[in-house]
Design a protein around this motif. Sequence first.
Motif, PDB file in Angstrom:
ATOM      1  N   SER A 178      54.806  21.812  -4.317  1.00  0.00           N
ATOM      2  CA  SER A 178      53.317  22.575  -4.240  1.00  0.00           C
ATOM      3  C   SER A 178      52.524  21.356  -5.138  1.00  0.00           C
ATOM      4  O   SER A 178      51.276  20.925  -5.778  1.00  0.00           O
ATOM      5  CB  SER A 178      53.903  23.851  -5.653  1.00  0.00           C
ATOM      6  N   THR A 179      53.743  20.421  -6.624  1.00  0.00           N
ATOM      7  CA  THR A 179      53.168  19.529  -7.029  1.00  0.00           C
ATOM      8  C   THR A 179      52.135  18.058  -6.100  1.00  0.00           C
ATOM      9  O   THR A 179      51.112  17.874  -6.400  1.00  0.00           O
ATOM     10  CB  THR A 179      53.890  18.722  -8.165  1.00  0.00           C
ATOM     11  N   ALA A 180      53.151  18.265  -5.081  1.00  0.00           N
ATOM     12  CA  ALA A 180      52.062  17.418  -4.423  1.00  0.00           C
ATOM     13  C   ALA A 180      50.818  17.999  -3.456  1.00  0.00           C
ATOM     14  O   ALA A 180      49.986  17.182  -2.771  1.00  0.00           O
ATOM     15  CB  ALA A 180      53.107  16.829  -3.046  1.00  0.00           C
ATOM     16  N   LEU A 181      51.211  18.936  -3.313  1.00  0.00           N
ATOM     17  CA  LEU A 181      49.964  19.702  -2.561  1.00  0.00           C
ATOM     18  C   LEU A 181      48.833  19.886  -3.494  1.00  0.00           C
ATOM     19  O   LEU A 181      47.104  19.357  -2.999  1.00  0.00           O
ATOM     20  CB  LEU A 181      49.992  20.934  -1.819  1.00  0.00           C
ATOM     21  N   GLY A 182      48.829  20.223  -4.385  1.00  0.00           N
ATOM     22  CA  GLY A 182      46.912  20.030  -5.736  1.00  0.00           C
ATOM     23  C   GLY A 182      47.051  18.694  -6.165  1.00  0.00           C
ATOM     24  O   GLY A 182      45.962  18.687  -5.880  1.00  0.00           O
ATOM     25  N   MET A 183      48.563  17.629  -5.631  1.00  0.00           N
ATOM     26  CA  MET A 183      47.511  16.862  -6.294  1.00  0.00           C
ATOM     27  C   MET A 183      46.062  15.853  -4.917  1.00  0.00           C
ATOM     28  O   MET A 183      45.319  15.126  -5.048  1.00  0.00           O
ATOM     29  CB  MET A 183      48.921  15.506  -6.145  1.00  0.00           C
ATOM     30  N   ARG A 227      44.996  24.751 -11.160  1.00  0.00           N
ATOM     31  CA  ARG A 227      44.392  23.081 -11.065  1.00  0.00           C
ATOM     32  C   ARG A 227      43.400  23.036 -10.516  1.00  0.00           C
ATOM     33  O   ARG A 227      41.949  22.227 -10.286  1.00  0.00           O
ATOM     34  CB  ARG A 227      45.635  22.152 -11.388  1.00  0.00           C
ATOM     35  N   VAL A 228      42.878  23.088  -8.919  1.00  0.00           N
ATOM     36  CA  VAL A 228      42.571  22.793  -7.905  1.00  0.00           C
ATOM     37  C   VAL A 228      41.455  23.897  -8.335  1.00  0.00           C
ATOM     38  O   VAL A 228      39.980  23.146  -7.996  1.00  0.00           O
ATOM     39  CB  VAL A 228      42.761  23.638  -6.429  1.00  0.00           C
ATOM     40  N   GLN A 282      42.172  19.449 -16.217  1.00  0.00           N
ATOM     41  CA  GLN A 282      43.894  18.947 -16.085  1.00  0.00           C
ATOM     42  C   GLN A 282      44.890  20.208 -17.431  1.00  0.00           C
ATOM     43  O   GLN A 282      45.697  20.891 -17.704  1.00  0.00           O
ATOM     44  CB  GLN A 282      44.122  17.564 -16.210  1.00  0.00           C
ATOM     45  N   SER A 283      44.266  19.862 -18.582  1.00  0.00           N
ATOM     46  CA  SER A 283      44.131  21.127 -19.544  1.00  0.00           C
ATOM     47  C   SER A 283      44.299  22.544 -19.624  1.00  0.00           C
ATOM     48  O   SER A 283      44.729  23.327 -20.079  1.00  0.00           O
ATOM     49  CB  SER A 283      43.771  20.636 -20.316  1.00  0.00           C
ATOM     50  N   ILE A 284      43.060  23.137 -19.070  1.00  0.00           N
ATOM     51  CA  ILE A 284      43.311  23.792 -18.688  1.00  0.00           C
ATOM     52  C   ILE A 284      44.174  24.924 -17.984  1.00  0.00           C
ATOM     53  O   ILE A 284      44.612  25.549 -18.053  1.00  0.00           O
ATOM     54  CB  ILE A 284      41.179  24.248 -17.702  1.00  0.00           C
ATOM     55  N   ALA A 285      44.307  24.115 -16.614  1.00  0.00           N
ATOM     56  CA  ALA A 285      45.524  24.518 -15.511  1.00  0.00           C
ATOM     57  C   ALA A 285      46.366  24.982 -16.772  1.00  0.00           C
ATOM     58  O   ALA A 285      47.650  26.040 -16.415  1.00  0.00           O
ATOM     59  CB  ALA A 285      45.618  22.840 -14.513  1.00  0.00           C
ATOM     60  N   PHE A 286      47.455  23.968 -17.185  1.00  0.00           N
ATOM     61  CA  PHE A 286      48.737  23.512 -18.313  1.00  0.00           C
ATOM     62  C   PHE A 286      48.401  24.964 -19.113  1.00  0.00           C
ATOM     63  O   PHE A 286      49.190  25.311 -19.236  1.00  0.00           O
ATOM     64  CB  PHE A 286      48.474  22.703 -19.176  1.00  0.00           C
ATOM     65  N   PHE A 287      47.525  25.948 -19.602  1.00  0.00           N
ATOM     66  CA  PHE A 287      46.932  26.433 -20.992  1.00  0.00           C
ATOM     67  C   PHE A 287      46.719  27.357 -19.710  1.00  0.00           C
ATOM     68  O   PHE A 287      47.835  28.526 -20.277  1.00  0.00           O
ATOM     69  CB  PHE A 287      45.106  26.287 -21.015  1.00  0.00           C
ATOM     70  N   LEU A 288      46.221  27.822 -18.545  1.00  0.00           N
ATOM     71  CA  LEU A 288      46.153  29.254 -17.986  1.00  0.00           C
ATOM     72  C   LEU A 288      47.779  29.234 -17.317  1.00  0.00           C
ATOM     73  O   LEU A 288      48.745  30.419 -17.806  1.00  0.00           O
ATOM     74  CB  LEU A 288      45.602  29.251 -17.328  1.00  0.00           C
TER      75      LEU A 288
END
Length: 514
Positions: free
Chosen positions: A307-312, A455-456, A475-481
């Motif tokens: 999922s990390t690779a897909l999101g990137m 993130r996306v 990026q920070s918003i994705a971390f937060f949620l």
Amino acid sequence: MACHRGWLYCCYSMIAAIIRKRKDQTMANFKFEVDFFETAVTYVLNFDFFKGLFCGKADLGKDIPMLAITRLAIPSMGLFVFNSLLHLVDTIFVSRLGELQTAAMSFTAPINMCVFAMLECVASGSISLMGRNLGRGDARSARHIARSGLLLLYTVCCVSTPLVVPRFSNALFSGIGAGGSDALLDLCWRYNMWIPIMLPFMGYTYMANTIFRAQGDTLTPFKAIGMANAINIALDPLFIFTFGWGIAGAAIATFISRIVSSYYLLRRMKKTSPIMIPPFIMPKRRLLSYWKPILWIGVPVGLSTASTALGMGSVNKILSAFGHRVVASWMLGLRVEELAFNFVSGINIALTPYIAFNYGKRDLDRMVKGFKAALLLAFAMMGAMGIVIYIWPHFFLSLFKPIPEIEAMASHSIRASVPGYPFNIFLVLCSGFFVGTGYSLFGTISQLLRSVVFRVSAAWLFVRIFPLSYVWWFQSIAFFLASFVSMSFFLYLFARLRREFDVFPQTSRLGHSK
């Protein structure tokens, strides 16, 4: 434990030398305090306490949680750095052969990442089950799980066997964009044909490392990967340039380093580990019965990596609306972030076997204290690292020698991500807690939401609303949620463990009794 007593001894003596000097204190009493203080300082200067911290071994069921996590985390951080270095060294030497060879290394990287993800999948499931059985005092079942895991790893390694065949290799690399040049396809095959040959040794290394980690020993895996790096660094220039083997020489050097590493781990297991696995195992029905629980825990871990690779890839496509330099800036920022989070990954590696062992021991209090210790250690280290990265991002970016425009945008990207570090720390360590208890699916869902959904979506929205300087905050918003999702899973799991362990309302807060 001796290290902890020494630390308390040092702290007490320093306090005593300062606050117990009263106005009416006699010179004799004051001399006693000074002598007491000097004894404590001598203890520290003898490095007894620090030797204990760097020993890489801990009693998962008895050591103070902070001490156990710290002892296991320090070599684990080095393990992550050396794992990255093993591939980086090959890339550095191969890049001197020319652009085509460097491009071949770039195309082989995602294929190798998928292979390593499969190995990590089995290792994660195995360490969770082994740790729980060791916590219950059932070393026999832990030994069966280790052998079953090794057999499963050997089976997984067979998936890459077709890479030896040039026709299959060419078809695979053509599918990911390398088909425009026959010379490039040939180089990809020459490097990757050694992967199937190397994988059985890597599979044995993965399982041996898992066995040591499950028993509270991260120093031995660190020594093994350090030895592999030293051999690889020595052989790369010899095979690539002196013997003229080119890109294949880099793969052969790595292959030899893996053989030596696996042999070292085999010798160490015979000498120090009560759980020992031979390199050759015959399939048995009982061993095969453990595959399902191993994969039940391990497959979600592999999906998290995917999922990390897909999101990137999705974010790259969105940012490409601003041009390829913006995408390059984003990727450089990620590289710096990965470097910083090696520390958190090391702590996470230390946390998983600790949680698994005490879960098997049914000691919820130690589990929670260990999780708090890991959080505190990660926040302290990443707080300092985050401040340094935020103030001096150009220093880290200079390692990649970008042009000024890309460096400036990458600096904005890094500075916008740093405020989200505390949330990502919590997310990563919760994943370790989930794997240790066997609920790795919770961590996978959190990671999937962070990497793909939050993130996306945030990147897509910010690109359409804000100028580029504000887009990087996605990026920070994705971390937060994602951290709130992980928190919800953690609270649910904690309540479930309380019921499972029959720890009812007398435990009012995490680890604090009424």
